[in-house]
Design a protein around this motif. Sequence first.
Motif: not given
Length: 88
Positions: A1-19
Amino acid sequence: MALKFELVTPEKLYRSDDVYMVVVPGTEGDFGVLEGHSPMMSTLRSDAALEIYASQGATPEKLTIAGGFAEVNEKGLTVLAERVVEAA
């Protein structure tokens, strides 16, 4: 099983991964988030390293972020950063 991780800045979705885990630089101290973590919110320190572990025991990827917020909920971890400065 993994953690759903999203890193978002005002400009864009910087990262979206299972970690495996993310260590977040909260203003009250760093905290690690694994899948199933209790819901919470925190403000983030500026110019601090966000550590992303792809798998258990892996060397973390470090990204320097400039302030923002982190939210942990039943869907995972979302980091809303003012900006991603550089790889630390």
